[in-house]
Design a protein around this motif. Structure first.
Motif, short mmCIF file in Angstrom:
data_model
loop_
_atom_site.label_atom_id
_atom_site.label_comp_id
_atom_site.label_asym_id
_atom_site.label_seq_id
_atom_site.Cartn_x
_atom_site.Cartn_y
_atom_site.Cartn_z
N LEU A 34 0.83 -1.21 0.00
CA LEU A 34 0.00 0.00 0.00
C LEU A 34 0.87 1.26 0.00
O LEU A 34 0.62 2.19 -0.77
CB LEU A 34 -0.92 0.01 1.22
N TYR A 35 1.87 1.30 0.87
CA TYR A 35 2.74 2.47 0.93
C TYR A 35 3.56 2.63 -0.34
O TYR A 35 3.81 3.74 -0.79
CB TYR A 35 3.64 2.42 2.17
N PHE A 36 3.96 1.51 -0.95
CA PHE A 36 4.71 1.59 -2.20
C PHE A 36 3.85 2.20 -3.30
O PHE A 36 4.31 3.05 -4.06
CB PHE A 36 5.19 0.20 -2.63
N ARG A 37 2.57 1.76 -3.38
CA ARG A 37 1.68 2.31 -4.40
C ARG A 37 1.43 3.80 -4.18
O ARG A 37 1.39 4.58 -5.14
CB ARG A 37 0.35 1.56 -4.42
N LYS A 38 1.26 4.21 -2.92
CA LYS A 38 1.06 5.63 -2.62
C LYS A 38 2.30 6.44 -3.03
O LYS A 38 2.18 7.51 -3.62
CB LYS A 38 0.79 5.83 -1.13
N ALA A 39 3.48 5.93 -2.70
CA ALA A 39 4.72 6.63 -3.03
C ALA A 39 4.90 6.70 -4.55
O ALA A 39 5.29 7.75 -5.09
CB ALA A 39 5.91 5.93 -2.38
N LYS A 40 4.61 5.61 -5.24
CA LYS A 40 4.74 5.59 -6.70
C LYS A 40 3.79 6.58 -7.34
O LYS A 40 4.14 7.29 -8.29
CB LYS A 40 4.46 4.19 -7.24
N LYS A 41 2.57 6.67 -6.81
CA LYS A 41 1.58 7.61 -7.33
C LYS A 41 2.06 9.05 -7.17
O LYS A 41 1.93 9.88 -8.08
CB LYS A 41 0.25 7.41 -6.60
N LYS A 42 2.65 9.36 -6.00
CA LYS A 42 3.17 10.71 -5.77
C LYS A 42 4.33 11.02 -6.70
O LYS A 42 4.42 12.12 -7.26
CB LYS A 42 3.61 10.86 -4.32
N VAL A 43 5.24 10.07 -6.89
CA VAL A 43 6.39 10.28 -7.77
C VAL A 43 5.92 10.46 -9.21
O VAL A 43 6.39 11.34 -9.93
CB VAL A 43 7.40 9.11 -7.66
N ASP A 44 4.97 9.61 -9.65
CA ASP A 44 4.45 9.73 -11.01
C ASP A 44 3.78 11.08 -11.22
O ASP A 44 3.90 11.69 -12.28
CB ASP A 44 3.45 8.61 -11.31
N LYS A 45 3.07 11.57 -10.21
CA LYS A 45 2.39 12.86 -10.32
C LYS A 45 3.42 13.99 -10.42
O LYS A 45 3.27 14.92 -11.22
CB LYS A 45 1.48 13.07 -9.11
N LYS A 46 4.49 13.91 -9.61
CA LYS A 46 5.54 14.94 -9.64
C LYS A 46 6.26 14.97 -11.00
O LYS A 46 6.60 16.02 -11.50
CB LYS A 46 6.58 14.68 -8.54
N LEU A 47 6.48 13.76 -11.58
CA LEU A 47 7.19 13.67 -12.85
C LEU A 47 6.27 13.84 -14.05
O LEU A 47 6.74 13.87 -15.19
CB LEU A 47 7.93 12.33 -12.94
N GLY A 48 4.97 13.89 -13.82
CA GLY A 48 4.01 14.04 -14.91
C GLY A 48 3.81 12.78 -15.73
O GLY A 48 3.56 12.85 -16.93
N ILE A 49 3.95 11.64 -15.10
CA ILE A 49 3.79 10.35 -15.79
C ILE A 49 2.35 9.90 -15.63
O ILE A 49 1.83 9.82 -14.52
CB ILE A 49 4.75 9.30 -15.22
N ASP A 50 1.69 9.58 -16.77
CA ASP A 50 0.32 9.08 -16.74
C ASP A 50 0.34 7.62 -17.15
O ASP A 50 0.62 7.30 -18.30
CB ASP A 50 -0.57 9.90 -17.68
N GLU A 51 0.04 6.74 -16.20
CA GLU A 51 0.12 5.30 -16.50
C GLU A 51 -1.03 4.84 -17.39
O GLU A 51 -0.97 3.76 -17.96
CB GLU A 51 0.13 4.49 -15.21
N ASN A 52 -2.07 5.64 -17.55
CA ASN A 52 -3.21 5.26 -18.38
C ASN A 52 -3.15 5.87 -19.77
O ASN A 52 -4.11 5.78 -20.53
CB ASN A 52 -4.52 5.69 -17.70
N LYS A 53 -2.01 6.46 -20.13
CA LYS A 53 -1.88 7.20 -21.38
C LYS A 53 -2.13 6.31 -22.60
O LYS A 53 -2.84 6.70 -23.52
CB LYS A 53 -0.49 7.82 -21.47
N ASN A 54 -1.60 5.12 -22.64
CA ASN A 54 -1.70 4.26 -23.83
C ASN A 54 -2.77 3.19 -23.72
O ASN A 54 -2.83 2.30 -24.57
CB ASN A 54 -0.34 3.59 -24.09
N LYS A 55 -3.64 3.28 -22.73
CA LYS A 55 -4.69 2.28 -22.57
C LYS A 55 -5.92 2.67 -23.37
O LYS A 55 -6.27 3.84 -23.46
CB LYS A 55 -5.07 2.12 -21.09
N GLU A 56 -6.57 1.65 -23.94
CA GLU A 56 -7.82 1.89 -24.66
C GLU A 56 -8.98 1.78 -23.69
O GLU A 56 -9.01 0.89 -22.85
CB GLU A 56 -7.98 0.87 -25.78
N VAL A 57 -9.95 2.66 -23.87
CA VAL A 57 -11.10 2.68 -22.99
C VAL A 57 -12.35 2.47 -23.85
O VAL A 57 -12.56 3.14 -24.85
CB VAL A 57 -11.22 4.02 -22.22
N GLU A 58 -13.18 1.51 -23.43
CA GLU A 58 -14.42 1.25 -24.16
C GLU A 58 -15.47 2.27 -23.74
O GLU A 58 -15.50 2.72 -22.60
CB GLU A 58 -14.93 -0.16 -23.85
N SER A 59 -16.36 2.59 -24.67
CA SER A 59 -17.42 3.54 -24.34
C SER A 59 -18.50 2.83 -23.51
O SER A 59 -18.61 1.61 -23.51
CB SER A 59 -18.03 4.12 -25.60
#
Length: 65
Positions: A34-59
């Protein structure tokens, strides 16, 4: 004279002890995850990384025939 103390440990006590140790290890692992995921989310937000950028979303549209 040699004083030797021999303690008898019942198998059911050992089973309980093993379960307690395994439970503690699992709880620590879950907490660390849990703490690793929270830390990763904060780091990704600081670096501007979007993990959902290349995912396809169905309507959400539903076709009724």
């Amino acid at each position: 004279m040699n004083n030797v103390v021999v303690a008898y440990i019942d198998p059911s006590v050992m089973t309980y002890l093993i379960q307690a140790v395994v439970g503690i290890v699992i709880a620590i692992g879950a907490g660390a995850g849990l703490y690793f995921r929270k830390a990763k989310k904060k780091v990704d937000k600081k670096l501007g990384i979007d993990e959902n950028k290349n995912k396809e979303v169905e309507s959400d549209e539903i076709e009724v025939k």
